[in-house]
Every structure is written in C-alpha cells, then in structure tokens.
Design an enzyme around this catalytic site. Structure first.
Site, PDB file in Angstrom:
ATOM      1  N   GLU A  45       0.357  -8.867   4.725  1.00 34.72           N
ATOM      2  CA  GLU A  45       1.694  -9.444   4.604  1.00 34.72           C
ATOM      3  C   GLU A  45       2.735  -8.506   5.213  1.00 34.72           C
ATOM      4  OE1 GLU A  45       4.888 -10.432   1.037  1.00 34.72           O
ATOM      5  OE2 GLU A  45       2.755 -10.397   0.587  1.00 34.72           O
ATOM      6  N   MET A  77       0.854  -1.181   0.000  1.00 33.50           N
ATOM      7  CA  MET A  77       0.000   0.000   0.000  1.00 33.50           C
ATOM      8  C   MET A  77       0.885   1.226   0.000  1.00 33.50           C
ATOM      9  SD  MET A  77      -2.830   1.370   2.720  1.00 33.50           S
ATOM     10  CE  MET A  77      -3.414   3.068   2.604  1.00 33.50           C
ATOM     11  N   LEU A  78       0.568   2.157  -0.864  1.00 35.01           N
ATOM     12  CA  LEU A  78       1.370   3.381  -0.944  1.00 35.01           C
ATOM     13  C   LEU A  78       0.497   4.558  -1.327  1.00 35.01           C
ATOM     14  CD1 LEU A  78       4.134   4.842  -1.000  1.00 35.01           C
ATOM     15  CD2 LEU A  78       4.310   4.206  -3.411  1.00 35.01           C
ATOM     16  N   GLY A 105      -5.477  11.945   5.018  1.00 33.47           N
ATOM     17  CA  GLY A 105      -6.386  10.868   5.392  1.00 33.47           C
ATOM     18  C   GLY A 105      -6.758   9.959   4.241  1.00 33.47           C
ATOM     19  N   GLN A 159       0.044  12.756   0.942  1.00 34.46           N
ATOM     20  CA  GLN A 159       0.045  12.251   2.311  1.00 34.46           C
ATOM     21  C   GLN A 159      -0.429  13.324   3.289  1.00 34.46           C
ATOM     22  OE1 GLN A 159       3.988  10.648   3.040  1.00 34.46           O
ATOM     23  NE2 GLN A 159       3.746   9.046   1.502  1.00 34.46           N
ATOM     24  N   GLY A 160      -0.913  12.871   4.443  1.00 34.24           N
ATOM     25  CA  GLY A 160      -1.394  13.803   5.465  1.00 34.24           C
ATOM     26  C   GLY A 160      -2.804  14.295   5.233  1.00 34.24           C
ATOM     27  N   GLY A 218      -4.999   7.443   2.913  1.00 30.94           N
ATOM     28  CA  GLY A 218      -4.695   6.047   3.190  1.00 30.94           C
ATOM     29  C   GLY A 218      -5.847   5.388   3.929  1.00 30.94           C
TER      30      GLY A 218
END
Length: 408
Positions: free
Chosen positions: A264, A229-230, A239, A236-237, A241
């Site tokens: 994993e 997951m990326l 929310g 980023q920052g 994800g």
C-alpha cells in the site's frame, strides 16, 4: 515596536523535532545515557506543517518506552512559558494534550512510576508464534546479536493493547500515517525483537514491525497487502528491514492460498528495500538468466516470481528491468539502447492510455469543448519528460545494484 513584539514572539518558538527525544529503556541507567536517545524524523502529524511549538523556552519533551512492554512515559519541561499579555494575546501550545491524544490512556507522567513499571519487563513474553530466529555477524566493536520475529493477529490475548502502544511510533517516522483498527480479523502482524541477556535471564526489546491486511482474492485465495513497516532508529543500518521482509515472504510462500503480495503506497525507502530483496531472490531463478533478460519481459518471469516468492506482476517488471540493467553492457551502444527502449515503452504506457481516452472524448465533444477540456503537450515536451523519467528510474535501479554488489 512591531519589530520588538515580533522578536519576543519568535523567542518562544521551538523546533518540535529538536525538542522531542525518544528512548527504548531496558535499564534505569538508560535514562541518563544520551546514546540511548533518538529523534523523530518528522513531527508535523502532531505539531503541524511548520513542525514548531509556540510558548516555551528550553522546551524538552521526553517520550520514553520500556523496551519490551512499551509502557510509556511522557515528560515535559521548560525554563519559561510565554505570557500572552506580552505576545499579542497568543496562548502557548498545549503540548501535553497534543501528544496525549495519540497515546494509550494510562501512560505515566511521573518518572518514578515509570521506573517501577520497567521492572515488569522481565516477565514479558512476545505475542503470537515464533516465525524466525537469526543472529547477525559480530565484529571487533559489536558482538553477534540475536533477533526473533513473531507472527500474530488480534486473536492473541493482550496484543491489541500492545499494538496500541507500538503504532504510536509511526507518527514520527511514517508520513501520512494513520492508526489501524486491529479489531478487523484480517490484519496480520510480524513483530521483531532483539533477544538479549540481562541479569542472567533472557529479555526482549522491540526492534520494529510490519502490518499486512489479507484481502480476499476470487475464488478462494488471499492477497496480503503490506500496510506499514518500521524499524526503529536504534536498530537501523543493520539490515534488519531486509530480514523482516524476507521473513514475511517465507511465511506467505508456505501458504498455497496466497496469490501474491502487494504494498500500500510504498515510500521510496521501502521500495528500495523491496527491490533489493526481490532482485536478490529472482537473480537465482531460471526465468531471470541473462539470456532470458535480453529477450524481453515474459510471462514465465511473472509465473516463477509469483510461485517462488509471491511477487506480483508489477513488481516483477521492476525486478526484470533492474536485473537486465545489471547484465547490460552500457559501452555497447546497441545493447544499451535496446534496454532504454524497453524501459521507456513501459513508462510510456500511461501516456498511450491518455491518448486513447482523448480520442474517445473527442467523439463526444465539439471542438471548442474538447480544446477547453484537454491540456496538450507537444511531442518534444513528451519526449523530454519521458527521458527525465527514464534517468530517474535508472538512478533508482543503480542504487539497488550497488547495494547488491556491496553485499557480495
């Protein structure tokens, strides 16, 4: 003389994380806009554990992608290259070759050609089926933004080639990353895009993705395992994800054949994200009411968490411990002690298993062989280690609870 020679060699050593700059290019103007540049978190998977490059002064590595199709450009510049005769015969690192080995063949090394291909992004259509669309709240400095998540697999025409470019990002952001064989029909992908307007038309920019492998579970079920997951640094920052993981849950909860979802080798960052989403979800379930939490970990919690959110038993135990901590009054000595003992009992399970294995081994070996094989630790050392483990776990849990509280 030796000191002079060493100084000359060191002057040609560059920090590879500093030398590399990445961009997701939406418009030609982004090429000269420093705010669109982002850096790698790591580069040892390309340049070795020292994360350094030898042989150049003022080295700059430009790895640019068009924001939608991920058409790639690699540019390398420097003011001076080392003369091996003056540096103990050491040749400069072949930077271009080291990176090119990881890129899809056909990438650009001419910036004009890259810019010409950038115009083709206007025709990009995301692969697969639209799984979810949502908007984030805007503020005074940033308007609301629209995001879409698409679900796809290898059967989607053109996706395999696109994924070959997409997965190159993991080299700079996921430790011990490895490329996957997307020809295996059991791989599934969730790709997130920002949808925006440019020149009056809708455009898409890659935000990040998640890959899962669908394992068979006897007799006729599926157990998806999250592999990678990326969310890319420019996004980023926000929310996102969290929203990506929630989308994955929503997809698999709707499939009756799915038992639960595993992960994993989760990184600390991903585990924290997973804890946040799972705790927020389970806090609404009857099995996780405060009175149930204080009564101890129960099978009813596992059953409801699995049925409602496809959470597996191991992760359900973490969720229980986090929520129980939330509802534990640490000023109440008895209540707090009860909580600590519950967590420590779980942490102590591997040690108890080890002791049982030792007892079996002792029956097979004589005293000399047994003492030579087994490493002993005192009861005091074990208790100290267990206490340290507990403190680390509670700190992790409090981080999740702090984020939940901030969310309101």
């Amino acid at each position: 003389m030796i000191a002079i020679a060493k100084s000359a060699v060191n002057s040609f050593v560059t920090d590879s994380n500093e030398a590399l700059e990445l961009k997701l290019v939406r418009d030609v103007s982004d090429l000269e806009n420093e705010t669109t540049t982002f850096k790698p978190e790591m580069s040892h998977q390309i340049f070795g554990e020292s994360e350094s490059i030898f042989g150049y002064r003022d080295l700059k590595i430009k790895l640019y992608y068009t924001a939608a199709k991920l058409t790639t450009y690699l540019g390398i510049s420097y003011s001076e290259v080392v003369d091996p005769k003056k540096c103990e015969g050491i040749e400069p690192d072949d930077v271009g070759k080291l990176i090119a080995e990881k890129l899809q063949p056909g990438f650009h090394t001419n910036l004009d050609d890259f810019c010409n291909d950038l115009a083709k992004d206007v025709n990009f259509t995301p692969f697969g089926q639209l799984e979810r669309s949502f908007k984030t709240k805007g503020n005074e400095n940033s308007p609301p933004k629209c995001y879409e998540v698409y679900f796809c697999d290898i059967t989607n025409p053109g996706f395999a080639s696109f994924h070959e470019r997409l997965q190159t990002f993991i080299l700079w952001y996921i430790d011990a990353a490895s490329f996957i064989d997307v020809d295996d029909e059991n791989w599934r992908f969730f790709v997130m895009y920002e949808k925006y307007l440019q020149g009056g038309s809708a455009r898409h920019a890659v935000v990040g993705y998640m890959s899962l492998y669908q394992y068979f579970a006897y007799p006729l079920n599926i157990r998806p395992r999250i592999s990678q997951m990326l969310v890319l640094p420019p996004f980023q920052g926000r929310g996102l994800g969290t929203e990506l993981l929630r989308t994955v849950y929503q997809h698999y909860v709707a499939e009756p054949s799915v038992l639960d979802i595993t992960v994993e080798d989760p990184s600390e960052r991903f585990q924290r994200l997973r804890d946040f989403v799972d705790v927020a979800n389970c806090s609404m379930l009857d099995a996780f009411r405060p009175e149930e939490l204080h009564a101890g970990f129960k099978s009813s919690m596992v059953e409801e968490a699995r049925r409602r959110f496809r959470i597996n038993k191991k992760q359900c135990r973490r969720v229980y411990e986090i929520l129980r901590l939330k509802h534990t009054n640490i000023q109440d000595a008895r209540q707090y002690q009860s909580y600590r003992l519950a967590v420590k009992q779980r942490l102590n399970v591997p040690y108890k298993k080890e002791m049982l294995d030792r007892q079996k081994l002792k029956k097979l070996l004589d005293d000399f062989e047994y003492e030579a094989t087994v490493t002993f630790s005192s009861a005091a050392q074990r208790m100290e280690h267990l206490e340290q483990q507990y403190r680390e776990v509670e700190a992790e849990y409090r981080h999740v609870l702090d984020r939940l509280e901030d969310r309101g």
